[in-house]
Design an enzyme around this catalytic site. Sequence first.
Site, PDB file in Angstrom:
ATOM      1  N   ASN A  20     -57.095  32.988  -7.185  1.00 13.23           N
ATOM      2  CA  ASN A  20     -58.121  32.223  -7.892  1.00 13.23           C
ATOM      3  C   ASN A  20     -57.718  30.761  -7.875  1.00 13.23           C
ATOM      4  OD1 ASN A  20     -60.058  34.309  -9.140  1.00 13.23           O
ATOM      5  ND2 ASN A  20     -57.992  35.109  -9.537  1.00 13.23           N
ATOM      6  N   GLU A  21     -58.244  30.057  -6.901  1.00 18.09           N
ATOM      7  CA  GLU A  21     -57.856  28.661  -6.704  1.00 18.09           C
ATOM      8  C   GLU A  21     -58.587  27.756  -7.695  1.00 18.09           C
ATOM      9  OE1 GLU A  21     -55.421  28.035  -4.994  1.00 18.09           O
ATOM     10  OE2 GLU A  21     -55.361  29.007  -3.045  1.00 18.09           O
ATOM     11  N   PRO A  22     -58.161  26.478  -7.801  1.00 20.09           N
ATOM     12  CA  PRO A  22     -58.835  25.553  -8.698  1.00 20.09           C
ATOM     13  C   PRO A  22     -60.347  25.600  -8.498  1.00 20.09           C
ATOM     14  CG  PRO A  22     -56.892  24.525  -7.818  1.00 20.09           C
ATOM     15  CD  PRO A  22     -57.013  25.854  -7.124  1.00 20.09           C
TER      16      PRO A  22
END
Length: 641
Positions: free
Chosen positions: A171-173
């Site tokens: 879950n990236e920025p």
Amino acid sequence: MKTDIQSIQYQPAGQFEATRFEKVHNVIFNDSKQGSLQVAREISNLIRDRSNKGQKCVLGLATGSSPVKVYEELVRLHREEGLSFQNVVTFNLDEYHPMERSNIQSYHYFMHQHLFDHVDISESNVHIPDGTVPSHKVQEYCKDYERKIEEAGGLDFQLLGIGRTGHIGFNEPGSHHNSATRDITLDHVTRIDAASTFKGVENVPRKAITMGIGTIKKAKRIVLLAWGQNKAEVIRETIEGKISSEVPATYLQEHENTTFVLDKEAAALLTRIDTPWLVRNCDWTKDLTHKAVVWLSQKQEKPILQLTDKDYNDTGMSDLLSSEQSSYEINIRTFNRLQHTITGWPGGKPNADDTNRPERAEPEKKKVIIFSPHPDDDVISMGGTFDRLVSQGHEVHIVYQTSGNIAVADHEVLKAAEVANLIGPTEIFAQVTQDIKGKTDKDYDSVLVRKVKGSIRRSESYGATRYLGIPDSQVHFLDLPFYETGTIKKNPLGKEDIDMMMGIIEEIKPHQIYAAGDLADPHGTHRVCLEALFASLDILKSKPFMKECWVWLYRGAWHEWETHEIEMAVPMSPAQVLRKRKAIFFHQTQKDGVMFQGEDLREFWVRAEDRNKETALRYQSLGLASYAAMEAFVRYDFNKE
Ligand code: F6R
């Protein structure tokens, strides 16, 4: 080196007394091993508890370097203490996409290699996102993954690592706090961090399938692991910062049963560790006072000798002031301590009073070992000091711990093969050429190719050591076996490695040892080489010659010691900076876009120069003399550690 954090008892999140600034329950251990053992213990208790009640235990699992020791311990508990996985159902966080299961970079491969192949889990209870699902079916696949987690009763326990972007799972920025399992585009920083395992960022997949933040947050219990200095910044942001989609791990602040398990390097930037005077009353030891005053001088942008009572009072340090006569006394003491770290005589100054010098004057001519994890760290990290030691008449031995063969590009081998072939065709080089040309991405280098790569690095090293004036007989190549796997993944440190390290120390009986004190990456080669040294010193320390032996740690190409930690600072003149640069140039295969460059695209010599210049500037801004550059060292007292 100071170990001022004792391993703290592992307490459940409920009993946590939140420290000012901190919004997530966390525990800090001396090292990743101790932390991992505790986490494995928690997981095994849960599995057993559920099993005793005739229930399933649903685990959410992570890959990457962080959980490796947890899995190692779970395997040991299975083998030696009868822990059964029969009632365990697992869901992995993520998988690259597209990715074949059999690919050695896949998380599918990883999980089997580290855990599933060694325990009695039923294959039908194992769930890992499938990297082979065609793109148009991913959405449906992800919904199904969510449904399976729910059908299993939800996650009882979720194990997490954290990426430098603040990702959990992938879950990236930008990820939403309610996100579910889905496909995601990987952040550039994440791809850079994975570049070394994929032999170059261009080979790292751009996409992945990941459980969502919402999926993770539904777990009844969450434990996040973070080891090493590389994680310190993101850990501070996650624990102390505001909840933000820019650092997705901050969403865990909303989860009521989460614990972060950290080693002291990963915890180092938490306010209560880094600047404890801002949080509570302190026991003002000499070291803490020193650190605080250096910090104060940097914060107020004033030389130490110009700090006033007001500066101390305004920044949470009034209690320090009350235990001393005046700020002036504290300033002078701090200034002198820093002043005494500076020496142009790293091997000790002959016939000088050495009371306030970092090194002893006697014996005048010392025997010195410089341990270098790879063939080039010696000159990159301490080329100036190396040069001084030789020119001041000490007997300097360079010991290269690993062959460094992984970091030589194939085209360098082809070049060497071609040159040899032009002079006279040999069978060996025909074979090398064939091995390289026939290699696919997944193949390891053949033993022969590795040998050529290692030899290229040897000959580059000789170039540098001859230039700095030491005979070849004082250059030693250990080729430690833990490194010789032909892949990025290394073997664990073994007896043979330690024996080789002890052998060379006993042979030379040095008065000084220099070694790379890198703690940034808990599984990196530098760290393992340091562990090999510490283990050897521990065994050798009772030998009479060891009473005369002092150990100095330098830092590798990535980070420098903090100013307050430095115990010896060796200044360099502009001419010495150039000599160091030239010595680094001999390592030609490590120039221009080397394989393990990371996100810092500067070449090693530029990095080294910038760093040494910065150390000198930091001394100058504290009010000390102004030099062109400085190399920095911390003493390691093996009798105390
Ligand atoms: C792995 C995962 C990632 C890693 C993170 C840290 O399944 O989901 O979030 O936990 O990238 O990786 P390491 O542990 O290698 O530093």
